[in-house]
Design a protein around this motif. Structure first.
Motif, short mmCIF file in Angstrom:
data_model
loop_
_atom_site.label_atom_id
_atom_site.label_comp_id
_atom_site.label_asym_id
_atom_site.label_seq_id
_atom_site.Cartn_x
_atom_site.Cartn_y
_atom_site.Cartn_z
N VAL A 148 4.35 0.69 -9.29
CA VAL A 148 3.05 0.75 -8.61
C VAL A 148 2.27 -0.54 -8.86
CG1 VAL A 148 0.81 1.90 -8.63
CG2 VAL A 148 2.87 3.25 -8.61
N ILE A 197 1.33 4.31 -2.92
CA ILE A 197 1.19 5.75 -2.68
C ILE A 197 2.48 6.50 -3.03
CG2 ILE A 197 0.71 7.49 -0.93
CD1 ILE A 197 -0.91 5.36 0.55
N LEU A 212 4.65 13.25 0.86
CA LEU A 212 3.91 12.11 0.33
C LEU A 212 4.37 10.82 0.99
CD1 LEU A 212 1.75 11.55 -1.82
CD2 LEU A 212 3.59 10.93 -3.36
N LEU A 216 0.84 -1.21 0.00
CA LEU A 216 0.00 0.00 0.00
C LEU A 216 0.88 1.26 0.00
CD1 LEU A 216 -2.92 1.02 0.29
CD2 LEU A 216 -2.62 0.93 2.74
N ALA A 217 1.92 1.25 0.86
CA ALA A 217 2.84 2.39 0.91
C ALA A 217 3.52 2.58 -0.44
CB ALA A 217 3.88 2.16 2.00
N ALA A 272 2.20 8.23 3.23
CA ALA A 272 2.13 6.81 2.90
C ALA A 272 2.53 5.96 4.09
CB ALA A 272 3.04 6.51 1.71
#
Lengths: 105, 223
Positions: A31, A23, B93, A19-20, B97
């Motif tokens: 991704v 982002i 960012l 998930l990190a 995250a």
């Protein structure tokens, strides 16, 4: 044997790293890799539950069949996703997600 | 002794998989990320083997580490993606995250260690049945099924080759001699009887994926 909770925590950590990555990273290919990692992490908890819920020493195979289906769908998803990335590269000459700003400007 | 070793191996492979997952996010070069992802999937497959799901472990190796990884590397090479030379990753960012992922991981950990059966040794389904009482239809049936389950906090139940052999139709005498657990046979039985129609539909999904990939990947004519 290891308790179920440790498998679930392992799966959760792997999922949150994915998930990190989704982002943080700008490169669409990376991704997408992180998305695959999240799918694989969900599979781990399915298999762990299948083993822990087993009756009379036989795991619940419904969960493992579901995990197998997830793997197959992930393969189809990767094929389409990478084709989309190639199409995006043709249109934008880049795989950075920050170049996809037509609607913003 | 054997279970102690398998327990230690789980922690070794789990830590290695998490480190490789960090590598996927941290490396700037996409090829390094892909290689780390291959290692991560390999260690995940090892965890599957440790859980006795040999077939899924092999599928994980063949499909994820084999097919999907090769596809990724192929696209990376074909598009000739350069590593991100300058640090364009913004610090705020990254903070956001890490906070979101940390909250998620903490939440999962909290839920996992506070599962109803984790400390008391009781099965969650049983606890639920008792709290609902006998109002729910089929509560008695659930109750007996729940008593056969292991509590979540305890060690996972041992696999029983004899029970599996009886499940596959062997008689008592042959079943007693069974030594290996027939994981693939049982999975195949479930897949081709109970889940046969979803399995066929899945093949259509794969076909649609193939056609979609070809349709999206072709060169657009300018006219």
């Amino acid at each position: 044997m290891t308790p179920l909770a440790h498998y679930l925590i392992f799966s959760g950590i792997l999922f949150s790293i994915g998930l990190a990555g989704v982002i943080i990273r700008k490169n669409i290919i990376v991704v997408f890799m992180c998305l695959e990692m999240m799918l694989s992490a969900a599979n781990i908890s399915l298999v762990a539950f299948s083993r822990a819920q087993g009756v009379n020493g036989i795991p619940v195979y419904d969960a493992q069949v579901l995990a197998l289906f997830i793997v197959a769908i992930a393969a189809a998803e990767v094929a389409i996703g990478l084709a989309l990335i190639v199409a995006m590269f043709r249109a934008r000459k880049s795989v950075e997600s920050s170049t996809l700003n037509t609607l913003k400007d | 002794m054997e279970s102690a070793i398998s327990s230690i191996l789980f922690y070794v492979f789990a830590v290695a998989a998490v480190l490789c997952a960090f590598g996927v996010v941290a490396f700037r070069n996409p090829v390094s990320s892909a290689m780390n992802m291959a290692l991560c999937f390999g260690f995940t497959a090892a965890v599957y083997f440790g859980m006795g799901a040999q077939f899924l472990g092999i599928v994980q190796l063949i499909v994820y580490a084999g097919a999907i990884l090769v596809l990724f590397l192929f696209i990376i090479m074909m598009l000739d993606v350069k590593a991100e030379e300058h640090a364009r990753r913004s610090f705020p960012l990254a903070c956001i995250a890490v906070i979101i992922a940390g909250i998620f991981a903490g939440f999962v950990t909290k839920v996992a260690i506070s599962l109803p059966g984790a400390t008391s040794g009781e099965c969650p389904a049983l606890v639920l049945c008792e709290s609902i009482g006998d109002l729910a239809p089929g509560a008695v049936e659930q109750d007996t099924a729940a008593k056969n389950h292991t509590p979540y906090g305890a060690a996972m139940p041992e696999l029983s080759p004899a029970a599996a052999a009886i499940e596959l139709g062997a008689d008592e005498a042959t079943a007693a001699k069974a030594t290996a657990f027939p994981d693939t046979k049982l999975l195949g039985k479930s897949l081709f009887t109970k889940y046969n129609i979803p399995f066929v539909i899945l093949s259509f999904a794969l076909l649609a994926g193939t056609v979609g990939a070809v349709a999206l990947g072709r060169k657009l004519r300018k006219n």
